[in-house]
Design an enzyme around this catalytic site. Structure first.
Site: not given
Ligand code: ADE
Length: 231
Positions: A13, A79, A173-174, A197
């Site tokens: 990143e 995501g 996640m952050e 995703d």
């Molecule tokens: N970052 C990118 N895709 C993610 C996902 N599916 N879950 C958590 N963090 C992500």
């Protein structure tokens, strides 16, 4: 603004950012690497935290308290939840929450602990500048809610829970932990993500496939925003 903190979670990143800037000075601190950069008179410190809320909080607090950064910009991947967000698309957070923070056993709402709030806001000023940059560069950017948790989400059930509970547009996640640190320390915060995703059963495969290209989309947009901040 005198010193910019620029954060990602993963090496992929921040790699496009480090590749863009010259004369990078490496500083090791607290089991992490910080990259100090002077960009046309603008002081910046770039770092990737490692994945998850704990590492991200440590890095954000370090950038602010040890390195003296007074504005924090985050770039990375997420995501997608909002069906308008396709892989590669950009989202900026106007608010974030912790989808895995759960003391509902005591009658509290999901994402809430006493002394905190379900949602933490980001800087309206930075988001306004980012939206101006998007228009000037013909980029499609959605502004919305990002949900953060210490889970890589790859199931429709968990994704649906996060969507219905928090009306989130994307998840990662952050972000929320970084925004909480910035809010507590009174530092303007900007959280940018590009979709890698859609957090469904294909998410693991898609993430591996699109991490680099989506991280690059996010970083390239961030560089344009930094160029605007510099003016
Ligand atoms: N970052 C990118 N895709 C993610 C996902 N599916 N879950 C958590 N963090 C992500």
């Amino acid at each position: 603004m005198t010193k910019l903190a620029i954060m990602g979670a993963m090496e992929e990143e921040i790699e496009p950012l480090l590749a863009h800037f010259e004369n990078v000075q490496v500083v090791e601190f607290a089991k992490n690497t910080y990259y100090e950069v002077q960009y046309n008179g603008l002081d910046m410190v770039i770092a990737y935290s490692k994945i998850g809320k704990v590492f991200a909080s440590l890095t954000a607090a370090t950038l602010i308290e040890k390195f003296g950064c007074d504005t924090l910009l985050f770039s990375g991947v997420a995501g997608g939840i909002n069906p308008d967000l396709k892989i590669g698309d950009l989202i900026i957070a106007n608010k974030l929450c912790q989808h895995d923070l759960d003391i509902t056993a005591f009658g509290h709402p999901n994402g809430y602990v006493p002394g905190g709030a379900v949602f933490v806001e980001t800087s309206k000023e930075l988001n306004t500048i980012a939206k101006e940059v998007a228009i000037e560069n013909n980029l499609k950017v959605i502004e919305g809610t990002i949900a953060t948790g210490d889970q890589f989400v790859h199931s429709n059930e968990r994704k649906a829970f996060i969507e219905t509970t928090f009306q989130a547009d994307a998840l990662e996640m952050e972000g929320a932990s970084v925004a909480v640190v910035c809010d507590a320390l009174n530092v303007p915060c900007f959280i940018l993500r590009a979709i890698s995703d859609t957090a469904d059963m294909d998410a693991g495969f898609d993430f591996d496939e699109f991490l680099k290209s989506s991280a690059k989309n996010s970083a390239e947009y961030l560089i344009k925003i930094i160029d605007k901040l510099k003016k």
